[in-house]
Write a protein that holds these residues in place. Structure first.
Motif, PDB file in Angstrom:
ATOM      1  N   TRP A 232     -10.253  21.157  -2.070  1.00 32.00           N
ATOM      2  CA  TRP A 232      -9.445  20.001  -1.710  1.00 32.00           C
ATOM      3  C   TRP A 232     -10.318  18.791  -1.427  1.00 32.00           C
ATOM      4  CZ3 TRP A 232      -8.345  24.822   0.605  1.00 32.00           C
ATOM      5  CH2 TRP A 232      -7.151  25.403   0.174  1.00 32.00           C
ATOM      6  N   ASN A 233      -9.880  17.640  -1.949  1.00 34.87           N
ATOM      7  CA  ASN A 233     -10.483  16.366  -1.570  1.00 34.87           C
ATOM      8  C   ASN A 233     -10.056  15.992  -0.157  1.00 34.87           C
ATOM      9  OD1 ASN A 233     -11.660  15.886  -4.092  1.00 34.87           O
ATOM     10  ND2 ASN A 233      -9.910  14.719  -4.850  1.00 34.87           N
ATOM     11  N   ILE A 234     -11.004  15.476   0.612  1.00 34.67           N
ATOM     12  CA  ILE A 234     -10.719  14.982   1.963  1.00 34.67           C
ATOM     13  C   ILE A 234     -11.240  13.552   2.057  1.00 34.67           C
ATOM     14  CG2 ILE A 234     -11.082  15.333   4.423  1.00 34.67           C
ATOM     15  CD1 ILE A 234      -9.412  17.542   3.066  1.00 34.67           C
ATOM     16  N   GLY A 235     -10.321  12.614   1.998  1.00 37.61           N
ATOM     17  CA  GLY A 235     -10.667  11.201   2.064  1.00 37.61           C
ATOM     18  C   GLY A 235      -9.465  10.420   2.541  1.00 37.61           C
ATOM     19  N   THR A 236      -9.366   9.180   2.095  1.00 41.16           N
ATOM     20  CA  THR A 236      -8.211   8.347   2.453  1.00 41.16           C
ATOM     21  C   THR A 236      -7.382   7.965   1.244  1.00 41.16           C
ATOM     22  OG1 THR A 236      -9.355   6.219   2.206  1.00 41.16           O
ATOM     23  CG2 THR A 236      -9.559   7.347   4.345  1.00 41.16           C
ATOM     24  N   GLY A 237      -7.945   8.143   0.041  1.00 39.19           N
ATOM     25  CA  GLY A 237      -7.259   7.702  -1.167  1.00 39.19           C
ATOM     26  C   GLY A 237      -7.386   6.214  -1.400  1.00 39.19           C
ATOM     27  N   ARG A 238      -8.176   5.528  -0.592  1.00 34.76           N
ATOM     28  CA  ARG A 238      -8.256   4.068  -0.651  1.00 34.76           C
ATOM     29  C   ARG A 238      -9.699   3.624  -0.850  1.00 34.76           C
ATOM     30  NH1 ARG A 238      -9.488  -0.129   2.736  1.00 34.76           N
ATOM     31  NH2 ARG A 238      -8.283  -2.064   2.481  1.00 34.76           N
ATOM     32  N   GLU A 239      -9.883   2.647  -1.728  1.00 35.03           N
ATOM     33  CA  GLU A 239     -11.198   2.049  -1.924  1.00 35.03           C
ATOM     34  C   GLU A 239     -11.451   0.959  -0.874  1.00 35.03           C
ATOM     35  OE1 GLU A 239     -12.402   1.282  -6.267  1.00 35.03           O
ATOM     36  OE2 GLU A 239     -10.204   1.264  -6.342  1.00 35.03           O
ATOM     37  N   THR A 240     -12.659   0.941  -0.357  1.00 33.98           N
ATOM     38  CA  THR A 240     -13.091  -0.138   0.524  1.00 33.98           C
ATOM     39  C   THR A 240     -14.432  -0.637   0.013  1.00 33.98           C
ATOM     40  OG1 THR A 240     -11.982   0.830   2.442  1.00 33.98           O
ATOM     41  CG2 THR A 240     -13.695  -0.794   2.884  1.00 33.98           C
ATOM     42  N   SER A 241     -14.543  -1.928  -0.231  1.00 34.34           N
ATOM     43  CA  SER A 241     -15.800  -2.476  -0.737  1.00 34.34           C
ATOM     44  C   SER A 241     -16.774  -2.715   0.415  1.00 34.34           C
ATOM     45  CB  SER A 241     -15.555  -3.782  -1.484  1.00 34.34           C
ATOM     46  OG  SER A 241     -15.245  -4.832  -0.576  1.00 34.34           O
ATOM     47  N   VAL A 242     -18.042  -2.874   0.060  1.00 36.54           N
ATOM     48  CA  VAL A 242     -19.067  -3.173   1.062  1.00 36.54           C
ATOM     49  C   VAL A 242     -18.769  -4.516   1.730  1.00 36.54           C
ATOM     50  CG1 VAL A 242     -21.526  -3.601   1.431  1.00 36.54           C
ATOM     51  CG2 VAL A 242     -20.800  -1.797  -0.131  1.00 36.54           C
ATOM     52  N   ARG A 243     -18.288  -5.474   0.954  1.00 35.35           N
ATOM     53  CA  ARG A 243     -17.949  -6.782   1.533  1.00 35.35           C
ATOM     54  C   ARG A 243     -16.805  -6.654   2.542  1.00 35.35           C
ATOM     55  NH1 ARG A 243     -19.729 -11.594  -1.333  1.00 35.35           N
ATOM     56  NH2 ARG A 243     -21.147 -11.018  -3.028  1.00 35.35           N
ATOM     57  N   GLU A 244     -15.816  -5.798   2.235  1.00 34.81           N
ATOM     58  CA  GLU A 244     -14.733  -5.569   3.196  1.00 34.81           C
ATOM     59  C   GLU A 244     -15.269  -4.946   4.474  1.00 34.81           C
ATOM     60  OE1 GLU A 244     -10.639  -4.327   1.408  1.00 34.81           O
ATOM     61  OE2 GLU A 244     -12.191  -3.509   0.081  1.00 34.81           O
ATOM     62  N   LEU A 245     -16.200  -3.997   4.343  1.00 35.99           N
ATOM     63  CA  LEU A 245     -16.812  -3.373   5.523  1.00 35.99           C
ATOM     64  C   LEU A 245     -17.459  -4.424   6.410  1.00 35.99           C
ATOM     65  CD1 LEU A 245     -18.736  -0.096   4.595  1.00 35.99           C
ATOM     66  CD2 LEU A 245     -16.661  -0.334   5.957  1.00 35.99           C
ATOM     67  N   LEU A 274     -10.972   9.151  -3.481  1.00 32.56           N
ATOM     68  CA  LEU A 274     -10.456  10.488  -3.747  1.00 32.56           C
ATOM     69  C   LEU A 274      -8.940  10.549  -3.596  1.00 32.56           C
ATOM     70  CD1 LEU A 274     -13.035  12.658  -1.754  1.00 32.56           C
ATOM     71  CD2 LEU A 274     -13.181  11.827  -4.112  1.00 32.56           C
ATOM     72  N   ALA A 275      -8.293  11.197  -4.544  1.00 37.06           N
ATOM     73  CA  ALA A 275      -6.867  11.485  -4.406  1.00 37.06           C
ATOM     74  C   ALA A 275      -6.704  12.622  -3.400  1.00 37.06           C
ATOM     75  CB  ALA A 275      -6.278  11.883  -5.760  1.00 37.06           C
ATOM     76  N   ILE A 276      -5.779  12.475  -2.454  1.00 34.64           N
ATOM     77  CA  ILE A 276      -5.658  13.448  -1.365  1.00 34.64           C
ATOM     78  C   ILE A 276      -4.272  14.106  -1.336  1.00 34.64           C
ATOM     79  CG2 ILE A 276      -7.435  12.399   0.056  1.00 34.64           C
ATOM     80  CD1 ILE A 276      -5.215  10.987   1.634  1.00 34.64           C
TER      81      ILE A 276
END
Length: 312
Positions: A232-245, A274-276
């Motif tokens: 199983w994938n364990i993530g959020t399913g969402r992309e976050t860029s370095v600039r957003e961080l 990752l798709a969760i």
């Protein structure tokens, strides 16, 4: 349940140990303490200092503890080290995992393996990436983790075990060394607290799936309670860029941050998430912590002096 956590004095492993203790389980830790720190753990937890590459020592400890479940997190985790020394990486991440599987087989224990979702899928993978996409790792680290997963599957077929793997996205949170070489959230927070400029490799538009460590610990608990084999994938399913961080970190710090840019690192993926859906369906697990909340938490932890038992 009696549980042994390999790498349990590490960043993720210590949070995992806390979650199982809160669940009423009996937890023992095995760690070579090369990166792990006993101070991260509840004082009641017994720590055995040993390496998973020492098959005899590992088996002796497992036979004494006789766990029903082994959460296997001990690993060589640095992608750059794996590129420089792929054979050494394979000794820890492949042979070490086989040693864990053999020790588990001796006492009838189930294994939950911490694999990678960030380094196992290739550059052409769809975003977000589901588990049925054929892995195409770009570094020995991801290759070794995928090979270790194959051994889990082999043992399930050969011996009728019910081992499972969790493919973790980019895990972050308190207790991740802010002065280390990995873990961009912790590193950025450390630099921000010291009023230093964060360094961005590339243009900062590259994305990752940042998942909070407590959510990861809950995923292991859910997988332990489900008692079924799988990946199983364990993530959020969402992309976050370095600039957003950096923007989120600026909000936590209460000031604008001025990053400095450096050349992109060779072989770095431009996008990853990752798709969760499978974890939600099979394990009843979904992440609870937003990236904004998580970054705020890490910043406050670093600001407070980075205590080992923070994030409890």
């Amino acid at each position: 349940m009696r549980i042994l956590v390999t790498g349990g004095a590490g960043f993720i492993g210590s949070h995992l140990t806390d979650v199982f203790l809160d669940n009423g389980d009996e937890v023992t830790v095995l760690d070579d303490l090369s990166r792990g720190r006993p101070g991260r753990l509840d004082p009641s937890v017994v720590v055995h200092k040993a390496s998973i590459t020492d098959a005899a020592a590992l088996r002796s400890i497992v036979e004494r503890v006789r766990p029903e479940l082994i959460c296997h997190l001990a690993a060589q985790i640095d992608v750059r080290v794996s590129v420089d020394a792929p054979a050494d990486d394979a000794v820890v991440n492949v042979v070490g995992t086989v040693n864990v599987l053999e020790a588990a087989r001796a006492v009838g224990a189930r294994v939950l393996f911490a694999s990678t979702g960030g380094a196992i899928y290739g550059v052409d993978a769809p975003i977000p990436t589901p588990e049925d996409v054929l892995p195409g790792p770009e570094a020995p680290y991801g290759t070794a983790k995928y090979c270790a997963e194959q051994y889990l599957g082999l043992y399930n077929r050969l011996y009728g075990t019910r081992h499972a793997a969790l493919r973790l996205a980019n895990v972050y949170g308190p207790r991740q060394d802010p002065a280390g070489e990995a873990g961009v959230v912790g590193i950025f927070c450390g630099r921000a607290v010291r009023e230093e400029r964060p360094t961005v490799f590339g243009d900062g538009h590259q994305t990752r799936d940042y998942v909070y460590v407590k959510d990861v610990a809950r995923a292991f608990l859910a997988a332990a309670q489900t008692d079924r084999p799988g990946v199983w994938n364990i993530g959020t399913g969402r992309e976050t860029s370095v600039r957003e961080l950096i923007d989120l970190l600026g909000q936590a710090a209460g000031r604008d941050l001025d990053p400095e840019f450096a050349p992109a690192r060779p072989g770095e993926l431009q996008r990853s998430a990752l798709a969760i859906d499978a974890a939600a369906r099979d394990l009843g697990w979904t992440p609870r912590t937003t990236v904004a909340e998580g970054v705020e938490s890490v910043y406050r932890w670093v600001e407070s002096g980075s205590p080992d038992r923070a994030g409890r």
